[in-house]
Design an enzyme around this catalytic site. Structure first.
Site, PDB file in Angstrom:
ATOM      1  N   ARG A   1      12.662 -12.412  20.584  1.00 43.78           N
ATOM      2  CA  ARG A   1      13.196 -12.928  19.327  1.00 43.78           C
ATOM      3  C   ARG A   1      14.273 -11.998  18.805  1.00 43.78           C
ATOM      4  O   ARG A   1      14.194 -10.785  19.011  1.00 43.78           O
ATOM      5  CB  ARG A   1      12.074 -13.045  18.280  1.00 43.78           C
ATOM      6  CG  ARG A   1      10.854 -13.815  18.735  1.00 43.78           C
ATOM      7  CD  ARG A   1      11.158 -15.245  19.098  1.00 43.78           C
ATOM      8  NE  ARG A   1      11.855 -15.947  18.025  1.00 43.78           N
ATOM      9  CZ  ARG A   1      11.263 -16.429  16.959  1.00 43.78           C
ATOM     10  NH1 ARG A   1       9.973 -16.324  16.809  1.00 43.78           N
ATOM     11  NH2 ARG A   1      11.968 -17.052  16.046  1.00 43.78           N
TER      12      ARG A   1
ATOM     13  N   LYS B   1       0.673 -20.833  10.491  1.00 43.30           N
ATOM     14  CA  LYS B   1       1.631 -21.895  10.795  1.00 43.30           C
ATOM     15  C   LYS B   1       0.939 -23.133  11.369  1.00 43.30           C
ATOM     16  O   LYS B   1       1.610 -24.054  11.830  1.00 43.30           O
ATOM     17  CB  LYS B   1       2.688 -21.371  11.773  1.00 43.30           C
ATOM     18  CG  LYS B   1       3.493 -20.203  11.219  1.00 43.30           C
ATOM     19  CD  LYS B   1       4.358 -19.563  12.281  1.00 43.30           C
ATOM     20  CE  LYS B   1       4.974 -18.271  11.756  1.00 43.30           C
ATOM     21  NZ  LYS B   1       5.627 -17.491  12.846  1.00 43.30           N
TER      22      LYS B   1
ATOM     23  N   PRO C   1      10.085 -23.755  10.299  1.00 43.94           N
ATOM     24  CA  PRO C   1       8.818 -23.458   9.643  1.00 43.94           C
ATOM     25  C   PRO C   1       8.350 -22.015   9.767  1.00 43.94           C
ATOM     26  O   PRO C   1       8.151 -21.516  10.863  1.00 43.94           O
ATOM     27  CB  PRO C   1       7.838 -24.351  10.404  1.00 43.94           C
ATOM     28  CG  PRO C   1       8.444 -24.545  11.759  1.00 43.94           C
ATOM     29  CD  PRO C   1       9.856 -24.065  11.708  1.00 43.94           C
ATOM     30  N   GLU C   2       8.135 -21.359   8.645  1.00 46.82           N
ATOM     31  CA  GLU C   2       7.254 -20.206   8.636  1.00 46.82           C
ATOM     32  C   GLU C   2       6.059 -20.671   7.814  1.00 46.82           C
ATOM     33  O   GLU C   2       5.985 -21.841   7.429  1.00 46.82           O
ATOM     34  CB  GLU C   2       7.965 -18.967   8.066  1.00 46.82           C
ATOM     35  CG  GLU C   2       9.129 -18.543   8.974  1.00 46.82           C
ATOM     36  CD  GLU C   2       9.702 -17.150   8.697  1.00 46.82           C
ATOM     37  OE1 GLU C   2       8.991 -16.304   8.136  1.00 46.82           O
ATOM     38  OE2 GLU C   2      10.863 -16.929   9.058  1.00 46.82           O
TER      39      GLU C   2
END
Length: 286
Positions: free
Chosen positions: A274, A52, A2-3
DNA sequence: TATATATGGATAA
DNA sequence: TATCCCTATATAA
């Protein structure tokens, strides 16, 4: 997976599948049993996304869901007379007249009050999918820190809804050095980034996949203009019928391969936890 | 069977 | 910066 685009599409699906009608709510996994009982049998009034975050109004309660890195919440048509037995680890199952939805692996699944929802919303930067968003707020937050623009784009307090794919790809689209300090990002360059996100995210919602390559974006926009976007790749409920576009990116997960624009070998390194993918050859703008 | 990885993010140190 | 949580899947052993 999910973005922000995923959550906005999900909110839309939930509203269309269950809106204004009662749902049964259970927790097959057992971790949400007591709260599910508070929702059971009540009317799902609305589902909405902020970045989100997903907020679902059920009865007079607010269900807050954040899918995190691995969560899924597919909304599926009921083909027999009742939904099938849950497969895997289902935290929450909603069942309506014609659809059911299984929530798996969420980072957050909780009932919250109005104040909490407001606190969550107000902590977010502008969301490119929100027509009322003020990108100037993001610019202010970018300009007062020396953190790199690559890190800033992932910070939900700067821009809401951007994830690792969109941040890598949008920086490459505009030849921007991910390590350029926020303080040195020109106002003009920020408007360029923002306008591009406002262009790209709705295509992600319409097609159920992230599209950032110029030729794919062009074709997707043509399909939207022709009124053929949306149900092409997914049913009303998000059932996956296969991606319409081939899954391809300019930088994301392409470390070690050549940049299609300048031929330089792309890099992929962990930056603040990340993996950041970028081209050291042509992403030099500050 | 074990390990690595994933479009995320909170918290401890 | 490191660690942890949530779950499923792919790959290695």
């Amino acid at each position: 997976m999910p973005e922000g685009h995923t959550i906005h599409a999900l909110a839309d699906r939930l509203t269309r599948a269950f809106g204004d009608s009662p749902v049964t709510a259970t927790s097959p996994q057992g971790r949400f049993t007591a709260d599910a009982a508070l929702l059971d049998g009540r009317v799902l009034e609305d589902a909405a996304a902020a970045g989100k975050h997903l907020f679902v109004d059920i009865g007079d309660r607010i269900l807050h869901v954040h899918l995190g890195l691995i969560g899924t919440f597919p909304v599926i048509p009921i083909t027999d007379d009742k939904p099938p037995d849950p497969v895997g680890t289902v935290r929450l199952r909603l069942v309506g007249q014609e659809h059911y939805a299984d929530l798996r692996g969420p980072m957050v699944c909780a009932l919250i009050d109005l104040d909490t929802r407001e606190a969550i919303r107000s902590a977010l930067g502008p969301d490119p999918l929100d027509p009322a968003a003020d990108p100037g707020v993001a610019l202010m937050r970018i300009r007062r820190t020396r953190r790199g623009i690559g890190a800033l784009l992932l910070d939900q307090a700067v821009v809401a809804g951007i994830g690792n794919v969109y941040r890598c790809e949008v920086l490459h689209r505009h030849r921007i050095d991910p390590f350029a300090a926020g303080t040195e990002l020109t106002e003009e360059l920020w408007w360029t980034i923002w306008a591009d996100l406002v262009r790209l995210l709705p295509l992600g919602v319409a097609f159920g996949q992230i599209l950032t390559l110029a030729e794919q974006v062009r074709e997707a926009e043509q399909l939207v203009a022709d009124g053929r976007a949306g149900p092409i790749t997914r049913s009303l409920t998000g059932e996956r019928l296969g991606d319409y576009f081939e899954r391809r990116f300019a930088t994301y997960q392409r470390a070690g391969e050549p940049c299609h624009r300048c031929g330089t070998i792309l890099r992929g390194e962990k930056v603040s936890g990340r993996r950041l993918y970028w081209c050291p050859g042509c992403q030099t703008r500050h």
